[in-house]
Design an enzyme around this catalytic site. Structure first.
Site, PDB file in Angstrom:
ATOM      1  N   CYS A  27      -1.419 -23.921 -19.103  1.00 18.80           N
ATOM      2  CA  CYS A  27      -1.318 -25.341 -19.429  1.00 18.80           C
ATOM      3  C   CYS A  27      -0.673 -25.530 -20.801  1.00 18.80           C
ATOM      4  O   CYS A  27      -1.117 -24.930 -21.780  1.00 18.80           O
ATOM      5  CB  CYS A  27      -2.696 -25.988 -19.396  1.00 18.80           C
ATOM      6  SG  CYS A  27      -2.661 -27.761 -19.739  1.00 18.80           S
ATOM      7  N   LYS A  82      -4.224 -17.523 -14.173  1.00 21.97           N
ATOM      8  CA  LYS A  82      -3.013 -18.298 -13.876  1.00 21.97           C
ATOM      9  C   LYS A  82      -2.209 -18.377 -15.158  1.00 21.97           C
ATOM     10  O   LYS A  82      -2.721 -18.811 -16.199  1.00 21.97           O
ATOM     11  CB  LYS A  82      -3.345 -19.703 -13.377  1.00 21.97           C
ATOM     12  CG  LYS A  82      -2.119 -20.506 -12.931  1.00 21.97           C
ATOM     13  CD  LYS A  82      -2.518 -21.829 -12.287  1.00 21.97           C
ATOM     14  CE  LYS A  82      -1.302 -22.529 -11.679  1.00 21.97           C
ATOM     15  NZ  LYS A  82      -0.383 -23.074 -12.695  1.00 21.97           N
TER      16      LYS A  82
END
Length: 341
Positions: free
Chosen positions: A104, A143
């Site tokens: 992110c 991720k």
């Protein structure tokens, strides 16, 4: 703690197709809807920060319905001890997997020294993965991006993957774009940096035993199947799965997981009605659920009227399942179903 081989195998299989964790989108109502369309696709929560759970006691962020399984909790954080505590809380809440966010790019995430900025500190990520894995008996996954800013992805990404593998991670999702932490907004970071699928494919060749899912730019189920055919282990789809959920998920169980049947948007709507009723009875509002349903009939006759009816009516006091049926009646192919209920 040890993860059973059966549990690992099942989740590796479910991860052949997954819906990406998306802030403000993949909440529990969205996940319940997606589960009505696919029994097998792996679902992810929005990112939950480890401080929110460990220091803030925000247990409401872990609320989920038993029917959502298989479902993974994505955590944001950078402190190994705190992440281990948060992972344990998530596993005890019933999540099937704990995922660490290293992708992110938002300013808020950067200020907390986690998210994509962790691509600069593979050693810290490895420490986090190791601590989380020791704390839970469910898989711990990562991720990530292919790199950030001026990093040489060809050099940085394999080093990053080698570190987390050594720490016990055997499944990773790679967003096949760099994140530019300065100069691009989070929204621009989803589209502007170029995709590099070839680099992700090279990582699969370099680390054949690592389960690699690819993320970024996948807009159709056909495209996902092509990527699986190329040798990747999984595909994660984000915005397309949210905005056109039936297009992505209704055929997934058959085409990706080998089942005999498909689902459809009509059946998903009808399955949502008892869930909506229970939510309203508990004091919730209709639009908290229906905002995730707007794209169900994307591209079909009556889709615009479906969206308009839900968008305008769901915020009104007293709105309930009857509004959903009224919206359903605008979808040409579904009018007989709605009238028969």
């Amino acid at each position: 703690m040890q993860v059973s081989e059966r549990k690992r195998y099942i989740l590796h299989r479910n991860a052949r197709l997954s819906v990406a964790p998306m802030m403000d989108w993949t909440d529990r109502h969205c996940r319940f809807l997606h589960r009505q369309l696919s029994r097998e696709t792996l679902l992810y929560t929005e990112m939950v920060t480890s401080p929110a759970l460990v220091r803030g006691g925000a247990m409401h962020l872990l609320a989920h319905d038993v029917s959502e399984h298989p479902v993974a909790l994505q955590l944001g954080g950078s402190d190994p001890v705190e992440l281990a505590q948060a992972a344990r809380i998530g596993a005890e809440a019933g999540y099937d997997e704990i995922n660490l966010n290293c992708g992110c790019p938002s300013d808020r995430v950067q200020s907390g020294t986690f998210g994509a900025v962790l691509m600069r500190d593979a050693a810290r990520v490895a420490d986090c993965v190791s601590a989380m894995g020791a704390a839970v008996d469910v898989p711990v996954t990562v991720k990530c991006r292919i790199g950030v800013d001026e990093q040489d992805s060809e050099k940085v990404l394999p080093e990053f993957l080698a570190r987390i593998i050594a720490a016990g991670c055997d499944r990773v999702t790679i967003h096949a774009r760099k994140a530019w932490l300065k100069g691009l907004s989070p929204k621009e970071n989803r589209d502007v940096p170029p995709l590099d699928y070839d680099l992700v494919m090279r990582m699969k060749q370099l680390f054949p035993h690592l389960h690699i899912s690819i993320n970024g730019g996948v807009e159709t189920l056909d495209q996902a199947l092509d990527l699986l055919d190329m040798g990747l282990d999984g595909v994660m789809i984000g915005r397309a799965a949210y905005h056109q959920p039936a297009d992505i998920l209704a055929q997934a169980d058959r085409r990706v997981f080998g089942h005999d049947d498909d689902s459809n948007a009509e059946a998903a709507v009808m399955a949502m009605l008892p869930y909506i009723e229970a939510h309203l009875t508990a004091g919730g509002r209709l639009n908290q659920i229906t905002r995730h349903m707007l794209g169900l009939f994307s591209g079909r006759p009556g889709a615009r009227a479906w969206r308009r009816t839900l968008s305008e009516g769901a915020v009104r006091p007293g709105a309930g399942p009857e509004l959903v049926l009224a919206a359903l009646s605008h979808v040409t192919a579904l009018a007989p179903v709605a009238k028969a209920v």
